[in-house]
Scaffold this motif. Sequence first.
Motif, PDB file in Angstrom:
ATOM      1  N   VAL A  67     -19.097  -5.384  -2.042  1.00  0.00           N
ATOM      2  CA  VAL A  67     -19.740  -6.359  -1.162  1.00  0.00           C
ATOM      3  C   VAL A  67     -19.076  -6.306   0.208  1.00  0.00           C
ATOM      4  O   VAL A  67     -17.835  -6.246   0.308  1.00  0.00           O
ATOM      5  N   LEU A  68     -19.871  -6.325   1.254  1.00  0.00           N
ATOM      6  CA  LEU A  68     -19.324  -6.341   2.610  1.00  0.00           C
ATOM      7  C   LEU A  68     -18.603  -7.668   2.858  1.00  0.00           C
ATOM      8  O   LEU A  68     -19.155  -8.744   2.612  1.00  0.00           O
ATOM      9  N   ARG A  69     -17.404  -7.581   3.371  1.00  0.00           N
ATOM     10  CA  ARG A  69     -16.569  -8.764   3.579  1.00  0.00           C
ATOM     11  C   ARG A  69     -17.068  -9.585   4.768  1.00  0.00           C
ATOM     12  O   ARG A  69     -17.385  -9.052   5.830  1.00  0.00           O
ATOM     13  N   ALA A  70     -17.115 -10.901   4.568  1.00  0.00           N
ATOM     14  CA  ALA A  70     -17.585 -11.793   5.622  1.00  0.00           C
ATOM     15  C   ALA A  70     -16.647 -11.780   6.823  1.00  0.00           C
ATOM     16  O   ALA A  70     -17.113 -11.815   7.967  1.00  0.00           O
ATOM     17  N   ASP A  71     -15.331 -11.728   6.583  1.00  0.00           N
ATOM     18  CA  ASP A  71     -14.399 -11.813   7.703  1.00  0.00           C
ATOM     19  C   ASP A  71     -14.499 -10.594   8.612  1.00  0.00           C
ATOM     20  O   ASP A  71     -14.480 -10.719   9.844  1.00  0.00           O
ATOM     21  N   VAL A  72     -14.669  -9.415   8.019  1.00  0.00           N
ATOM     22  CA  VAL A  72     -14.754  -8.201   8.826  1.00  0.00           C
ATOM     23  C   VAL A  72     -16.065  -8.146   9.606  1.00  0.00           C
ATOM     24  O   VAL A  72     -16.076  -7.868  10.816  1.00  0.00           O
ATOM     25  N   VAL A  73     -17.184  -8.421   8.930  1.00  0.00           N
ATOM     26  CA  VAL A  73     -18.479  -8.368   9.608  1.00  0.00           C
ATOM     27  C   VAL A  73     -18.559  -9.440  10.695  1.00  0.00           C
ATOM     28  O   VAL A  73     -19.064  -9.185  11.793  1.00  0.00           O
ATOM     29  N   ALA A  74     -18.038 -10.624  10.417  1.00  0.00           N
ATOM     30  CA  ALA A  74     -18.054 -11.696  11.424  1.00  0.00           C
ATOM     31  C   ALA A  74     -17.231 -11.314  12.642  1.00  0.00           C
ATOM     32  O   ALA A  74     -17.613 -11.603  13.786  1.00  0.00           O
ATOM     33  N   ARG A  75     -16.107 -10.657  12.411  1.00  0.00           N
ATOM     34  CA  ARG A  75     -15.270 -10.226  13.532  1.00  0.00           C
ATOM     35  C   ARG A  75     -16.018  -9.209  14.396  1.00  0.00           C
ATOM     36  O   ARG A  75     -15.961  -9.262  15.630  1.00  0.00           O
ATOM     37  N   ALA A  76     -16.726  -8.301  13.768  1.00  0.00           N
ATOM     38  CA  ALA A  76     -17.520  -7.316  14.511  1.00  0.00           C
ATOM     39  C   ALA A  76     -18.640  -8.010  15.281  1.00  0.00           C
ATOM     40  O   ALA A  76     -18.932  -7.670  16.433  1.00  0.00           O
ATOM     41  N   LEU A  77     -19.269  -8.997  14.662  1.00  0.00           N
ATOM     42  CA  LEU A  77     -20.362  -9.717  15.306  1.00  0.00           C
ATOM     43  C   LEU A  77     -19.857 -10.559  16.470  1.00  0.00           C
ATOM     44  O   LEU A  77     -20.494 -10.611  17.532  1.00  0.00           O
ATOM     45  N   ASP A  78     -18.724 -11.199  16.306  1.00  0.00           N
ATOM     46  CA  ASP A  78     -18.176 -12.059  17.355  1.00  0.00           C
ATOM     47  C   ASP A  78     -17.801 -11.268  18.604  1.00  0.00           C
ATOM     48  O   ASP A  78     -17.699 -11.836  19.701  1.00  0.00           O
ATOM     49  N   ALA A  79     -17.590  -9.970  18.444  1.00  0.00           N
ATOM     50  CA  ALA A  79     -17.238  -9.132  19.589  1.00  0.00           C
ATOM     51  C   ALA A  79     -18.454  -8.801  20.450  1.00  0.00           C
ATOM     52  O   ALA A  79     -18.314  -8.268  21.553  1.00  0.00           O
ATOM     53  N   VAL A  80     -19.652  -9.123  19.954  1.00  0.00           N
ATOM     54  CA  VAL A  80     -20.891  -8.900  20.713  1.00  0.00           C
ATOM     55  C   VAL A  80     -21.257 -10.205  21.397  1.00  0.00           C
ATOM     56  O   VAL A  80     -21.488 -11.219  20.742  1.00  0.00           O
ATOM     57  N   SER A  81     -21.335 -10.198  22.707  1.00  0.00           N
ATOM     58  CA  SER A  81     -21.564 -11.441  23.449  1.00  0.00           C
ATOM     59  C   SER A  81     -22.765 -11.339  24.374  1.00  0.00           C
ATOM     60  O   SER A  81     -22.740 -11.848  25.501  1.00  0.00           O
TER      61      SER A  81
END
Length: 247
Positions: A67-81
């Motif tokens: 399962v894709l980890r929420a913390d890693v994917v969220a960190r990648a998403l938060d870097a997009v602004s």
Amino acid sequence: MSGNAGWSATVLTLYPEMFPGPLGHALAGRALADGLWTCTARNIRDAATDKHRTVDDTPAGGGPGMVLRADVVARALDAVSDGAPRIALTPRGAPLTQDRIRSLAQGPGVTLICGRFEGFDERLFEARDIEQISIGDFILSGGETAALVLLDACVRLLPGVMGAASSGVDESFESGLLEHPHYTRPALWEGLEIPEVLRSGDHAKIAAWRLARSEEDTRSRRPDLWQRHSDAADQSPSGARQQKKDV
């Protein structure tokens, strides 16, 4: 350039080399070269914090796959602004529709998150504002192919991409119906003729034939679409269903 020039697509994926892929060619490719849209692919692994760049883990409660980890994917998403709508491609999402495509094409762009393995840790969607979309009732190896489908559907609607402004109007799903059949030369091929009405020059009759075929084909091939179309036609301007009167 139009107001939509520079429509921006950011794709979060484990396989950034897949983009723009086929969208770097033909209609979308020309639009990309002309600056009508941009495509940036970011590797989700870049948001991992361990030396192995781990992005997944075993399912809580047991079971196959990862399962894709929420913390890693969220960190990648938060870097997009960029402020664009954020969409995860997942079979658990709502069906993608032409209406949604049109609204996305009219906006600033989109940020797409491509699923892999068994999917995403559900807490990702509880903690972030992410729309979940599915392109159909089937399973792909990952969300990248689905992302390409969504992007292609959006890009072709951007101003300046298609040759004629009306090119995207009379197509399947735009009116809630499947598009009518098309024909071209030769007039006779393997004993099959172009329907006479299409060679008549009578534009009113041609329009009526095309509408009738759209309705007939939608009714027989896509009863689900026909039902929605019929329900919409039965609505009054106020939104209330009209009462059918006996003749």
